[in-house]
Design an enzyme around this catalytic site. Structure first.
Site, PDB file in Angstrom:
ATOM      1  N   GLN C 183      12.985 -34.471  -5.696  1.00  0.00           N
ATOM      2  CA  GLN C 183      12.165 -33.755  -6.671  1.00  0.00           C
ATOM      3  C   GLN C 183      12.814 -33.936  -8.041  1.00  0.00           C
ATOM      4  OE1 GLN C 183       9.183 -31.850  -5.357  1.00  0.00           O
ATOM      5  NE2 GLN C 183       9.716 -33.490  -3.922  1.00  0.00           N
ATOM      6  N   GLY C 224       5.283 -22.985  -5.750  1.00  0.00           N
ATOM      7  CA  GLY C 224       5.570 -24.342  -5.291  1.00  0.00           C
ATOM      8  C   GLY C 224       5.707 -25.343  -6.430  1.00  0.00           C
ATOM      9  N   HIS C 225       6.060 -26.572  -6.069  1.00  0.00           N
ATOM     10  CA  HIS C 225       6.303 -27.579  -7.099  1.00  0.00           C
ATOM     11  C   HIS C 225       5.023 -27.978  -7.827  1.00  0.00           C
ATOM     12  CE1 HIS C 225       6.159 -31.012  -3.833  1.00  0.00           C
ATOM     13  NE2 HIS C 225       5.185 -30.158  -3.695  1.00  0.00           N
ATOM     14  N   ASN C 226       5.194 -28.195  -9.135  1.00  0.00           N
ATOM     15  CA  ASN C 226       4.116 -28.661  -9.997  1.00  0.00           C
ATOM     16  C   ASN C 226       2.996 -27.660 -10.193  1.00  0.00           C
ATOM     17  OD1 ASN C 226       5.138 -31.458  -8.457  1.00  0.00           O
ATOM     18  ND2 ASN C 226       4.930 -31.535 -10.673  1.00  0.00           N
TER      19      ASN C 226
END
Lengths: 328, 328, 328
Positions: C183, C224-226
């Site tokens: 990531q 969460g990511h993004n």
């Protein structure tokens, strides 16, 4: 940071169509890539983006190579998604290589009777209790707690705030109060396991809680005592698995799913997000159980009616009987 | 570690049928016990295991004593489950007694104006803020945060990562933004309370958040500001209780249950896992509200129909009216 | 601690009817206020409490001033709730002002290549990784982890145990196992953001995860990511937002709500507690989806029937067709 295309090919294979001395300065999605970006196409559905992307180089499968814009560099590989994953790993390794900190951060509290492999990395302010073990190449990030006699295999990653080996939730109900059952088991975690931030895996009551090889747990996941999780199973954020559940291999649990205690899930079971597993599932497949969201007024009417649903079924049955008898 | 059967009897009572010098080397379930194990039978449903277990000694009630295999040792006690709980506690005490660490770990950050009882144990890397109090015999494991002016009673256990006394979620909506309401209350926790890893109990806005004696909270539980939890109530993992809820005594909340704010639950209310309490419950009993899990295709059809349920009820009513008028 | 009424007026405005030298010793709700309390009336529904409260002084709007008991002090302000919020802030500032600790606690682990504004406060045992940035006036409480290259804006509060910048949950499925996608993005947090205890915001895969100005997240929230969260959106405890979701501005998510990945929520969307957002919502409004709780026996019957609901709809349709044809 930057990396030469030629260096990627040397380390990861694939065939390069373009200048090996071209410098990649970031990795980007096709849509937002610039001329110094490396991008990739994995899902053929998005192949039209090959015509419009500004990426300096794209990773494609042999089938897609002909769609790469003329004059644009590309790396051809049978599995572009895997190749991309490997590139991200190489990128991160270079960042970490610049890091000259000792493997065990001096602020970590490591019990003298814990066993940490000399290649393992223990982040700042971790606590490794007596008798705990950390395998080769594993990395515990900041603030991880590894409880006594619990073990982590090789090449695992435990993110910040993870707690391995807190007591399972075990109490005997005695005359209106709860008598503690000390949790005398431990936690055994396999190899290549990754556990997300602030997740918890409780120690077993008498036997151990066991997490198989290759398991991936996201953040804020709770694994109760004596649970067994099969190899390569993945659980998204906020999942809770109650005590003594046995989850098969190659399962997936969507975010917020709950598995009740003492249940068994077969290999290859996929539970949708926020679904509640209330009985064992003994065959692979996809399972769901979520109340569909709706505007508030519609939800209220349908939810109120749901509390009468059994009665409605009886009324349908009565109508059917009346209709049948009217035909006679 | 090992313990003599005679030592168990001396410390915990019960009557021994067997050699007091026999050494127990572990505590095991009946099914997996070996000749050096101590096991127990609590639920008479499993009595047939007495005939097949290889346990070196079993704890049984007087009614079950006759079923113990001839030649096998047993401890007879009126409540084998309680006796077993006491054995686990004795076992753990021996392990901890081998621990020569100071009660307050040198890595803990304890404010000079905090009051920690001389018999309390403060684990590595805990933070005890100004004015906080920890009672006799309580144990804060690694990485616990005890916020300013919050108090923990006697004989409590707070597992790793617990946060007591973070600010409650209080904001005034002012012209499209949120103005912070400083949370000036504290948290008061009674005696014999246990709180699981990474759980949080927020401080009150003006008054205190209060956790009663004997309450047991599992991991990743969230208790909002000004909540009151009655004595001997237990909450399983991932439960969330919103602000100002008043939970009675002797309640249980299953894993992942949610209680909305400002509600009241009577004593003796039992909420099933993953159920959402949206109104006060003023009588004891068992309450549930979970969408039943199903294979994906069935769920999709039923969930889609659920969004029309209120309309279906009207159609049933129309059919009934039509039928009634057709009979006239 | 105590504060003069006159001092409140000097610092916060409003008009005082009473003795400026009167000492307020606590802030209380109207019902439990004593003669040394300051209380407030915001919601006119509770105006009758003005006649019975024992508060030494009340904050009221001009419309309510006439209802204040004769001889009782009051502060008149157009927005009593906002005035109350400001009083709590003043109260807390006085408490903190008594604190002579250094802004960066000596036990915090701050990487030499992190950038912490000289007015920011870093609590005990925080970890600030390489390249991370903390803006002016922000406060990281105990045990916060701020991952490498992540940034916090100005005047933010991160409560104990928060983890910013753990890896997003990104893996490529390769022949039955999960290949890690490193990531490489970071987390960017705006100004005036508050994040509750033990909550997590993951770093992006390639681009950054972004939290807008004025966002308020409660405890045990997972982002969460993004994900992108719009300005002034608030999420209550135990909410989970899956990767790449885009949440608008001025939204609210009730406790335990789940938002699936890659969805978009418009500005001004309000999701009820424990509801699951399974599709994008492109207009403002209130949305719910929760199975209504009921006594256990009723729930069991209705839940069982729910698994046949689609079939029931068909049976209703059949009855309607039969009725229609019978009329012909």
């Amino acid at each position: 940071m930057a990396i030469r295309l030629g260096q990627l090919i040397e380390q990861l294979g694939g065939s390069l169509h373009g200048d090996p001395d071209f410098l990649i300065q970031k990795i980007s999605p096709l849509e937002t890539a610039t001329s110094s970006s490396l991008a990739f196409l994995s899902n053929p559905l998005y192949r039209s983006q090959l015509a419009t992307t500004e990426a300096g180089c794209v990773i494609v499968s042999p089938e897609m190579q002909s769609l790469v814009r003329a004059g644009s560099a590309c790396i051809v590989s049978p599995n572009p998604y895997l190749y991309f994953a490997k590139v991200t790993q190489l990128w991160r390794q270079q960042q970490v290589a610049e890091n000259s900190e000792p493997l065990v951060h001096p602020s970590a509290v490591v019990h003298p009777k814990a066993v940490v492999h000399p290649t393992a990395r223990i982040g700042p302010l971790c606590v490794i209790e007596k008798g705990a073990r950390v395998g080769a190449g594993s990395w515990l990030k900041a603030h991880v707690t590894l409880g006594m006699y619990c073990s982590i295999g090789e090449h695992c990653i435990l993110h910040a705030g993870v707690v391995i080996g807190a007591d399972g939730f075990g109490f005997a109900p005695i005359e209106g109060r709860w008598e503690k059952i000390e949790q005398l088991g431990a936690v055994r975690i396999g190899n290549h396991v990754e556990i997300g931030a602030n997740s918890c895996v409780d120690r077993g009551a008498l036997e151990d809680t066991v997490i198989g090889d290759g398991v991936k747990l996201d953040n804020l996941v709770q694994i109760g005592h004596n649970v067994q999780v099969g190899a390569h199973t993945a659980m998204a954020g906020c999942v809770g698995v109650a005590g003594s559940a046995v989850i098969g291999a190659h399962c997936t649990l969507g975010g917020g799913a709950i598995v009740l205690g003492h249940l068994t899930l077969a290999d290859g079971v996929h539970i949708s997000a926020a679904s509640v597993v209330m009985r064992s599932i003994n065959k692979p497949g996809n399972f769901s159980g979520v109340f569909p969201i709706d505007d508030n007024a519609s939800w209220e009417k349908n939810a109120a009616t749901l509390k009468q649903l059994h009665g409605l079924r009886d009324r349908i049955r009565s109508l059917e009987i009346a209709y049948e008898s009217s035909k006679k």
